[in-house]
Design an enzyme around this catalytic site. Structure first.
Site, short mmCIF file in Angstrom:
data_model
loop_
_atom_site.label_atom_id
_atom_site.label_comp_id
_atom_site.label_asym_id
_atom_site.label_seq_id
_atom_site.Cartn_x
_atom_site.Cartn_y
_atom_site.Cartn_z
N CYS A 1 3.83 -6.19 -2.35
CA CYS A 1 3.37 -4.99 -3.02
C CYS A 1 4.43 -3.88 -2.95
O CYS A 1 5.50 -4.02 -3.51
CB CYS A 1 2.02 -4.56 -2.43
SG CYS A 1 1.20 -3.21 -3.27
N HIS A 2 4.15 -2.80 -2.25
CA HIS A 2 5.12 -1.72 -2.07
C HIS A 2 6.02 -1.94 -0.84
O HIS A 2 6.92 -1.14 -0.59
CB HIS A 2 4.41 -0.37 -1.96
CG HIS A 2 3.87 0.13 -3.27
ND1 HIS A 2 2.80 -0.45 -3.91
CD2 HIS A 2 4.27 1.13 -4.07
CE1 HIS A 2 2.54 0.18 -5.03
NE2 HIS A 2 3.43 1.15 -5.16
N GLU B 1 5.87 4.23 1.68
CA GLU B 1 6.38 5.52 1.22
C GLU B 1 6.86 6.37 2.40
O GLU B 1 7.90 7.01 2.33
CB GLU B 1 5.30 6.32 0.50
CG GLU B 1 4.90 5.82 -0.83
CD GLU B 1 3.76 6.66 -1.42
OE1 GLU B 1 3.43 7.73 -0.87
OE2 GLU B 1 3.20 6.21 -2.43
N TYR C 1 5.06 -4.91 -6.40
CA TYR C 1 4.12 -4.35 -7.36
C TYR C 1 4.96 -3.83 -8.53
O TYR C 1 6.02 -3.24 -8.31
CB TYR C 1 3.28 -3.24 -6.70
CG TYR C 1 2.21 -2.76 -7.62
CD1 TYR C 1 1.09 -3.55 -7.87
CD2 TYR C 1 2.30 -1.54 -8.27
CE1 TYR C 1 0.10 -3.14 -8.74
CE2 TYR C 1 1.32 -1.12 -9.14
CZ TYR C 1 0.23 -1.93 -9.37
OH TYR C 1 -0.75 -1.52 -10.26
N GLY D 1 0.84 -1.18 0.00
CA GLY D 1 0.00 0.00 0.00
C GLY D 1 0.88 1.23 0.00
O GLY D 1 2.05 1.19 -0.39
N ARG D 2 0.35 2.35 0.46
CA ARG D 2 1.13 3.58 0.47
C ARG D 2 1.97 3.76 1.72
O ARG D 2 2.86 4.61 1.77
CB ARG D 2 0.21 4.78 0.27
CG ARG D 2 -0.29 4.87 -1.16
CD ARG D 2 -0.97 6.17 -1.49
NE ARG D 2 -2.17 6.34 -0.70
CZ ARG D 2 -2.45 7.44 0.01
NH1 ARG D 2 -1.63 8.44 0.03
NH2 ARG D 2 -3.57 7.51 0.69
#
Length: 186
Positions: free
Chosen positions: A118-119, A92, A138, A88-89
């Protein structure tokens, strides 16, 4: 299986990539401790639901409030058998936290199982532990992995790849294979 697993989450982590492994690993008899910087047990992070609906990239919708069950400030890598990094985010902003990166490095260097999806592999690149590894993430993270010296292994959206103590996968659609490989390492 009695293993103690640390899961580092954050606001707008992918809902399925937090909740599914959190619950599935508990079903297997593992103790899973979910933490995030700046929050304690009983506090929550907001999640996001990412879906593939025919656009050039995934869509994002508000997910659930996920309740943490551990205190980030008190976790010590030595007290855990493995690490899980949802996507997900959240990665970050988590990759900007020096202590998060210290924990990732500690698991990578100790040889303890480390699962990222994913991320989540963005934390591997930021921690400097991706070089020379065969990894997946991802697809939008591929350039970052390759810039960090990793070999991106394309496994489609339902596969996963194990390299040493690392298990990586592209998205929640790969949960079965990702968790199966992670459990094999445990």
């Amino acid at each position: 299986m009695t293993k103690k697993i640390l899961m580092i989450v954050g606001d707008f982590a992918e809902d399925y990539e937090v909740m599914v492994p959190f619950q599935a690993l508990q079903v297997c008899g593992c103790e899973v401790v979910a933490v995030t910087p700046g929050r304690k047990a009983g506090e929550q992070v907001r999640t996001a639901i990412h879906d593939f609906e025919g656009d050039q990239t995934y869509t994002e919708k508000r997910g659930h409030n996920f309740t943490l069950n551990g205190d980030f400030d008190t976790v010590c890598a030595e007290n855990f058998d493995a690490l899980v990094l949802p996507g997900g985010r959240a990665p970050e902003h988590l990759r900007l936290n020096a202590r998060v990166l210290e924990l990732v490095r500690a698991f990578a260097e100790s040889g303890k199982p480390l699962a990222a999806i994913c991320h989540g592999p963005q934390l591997l690149t930021a921690a400097g532990v991706a070089k020379g590894r065969k990894l997946n993430a991802y697809p939008a993270v591929r350039p970052e992995l390759e810039s960090a010296g990793a070999e991106y292994v394309d496994v489609g959206f339902s596969g996963a790849v194990t390299d040493g103590n690392f298990v990586t996968a592209p998205a929640w659609s790969a949960h079965v294979e990702w968790l199966k490989q992670f459990l094999a390492l445990l």
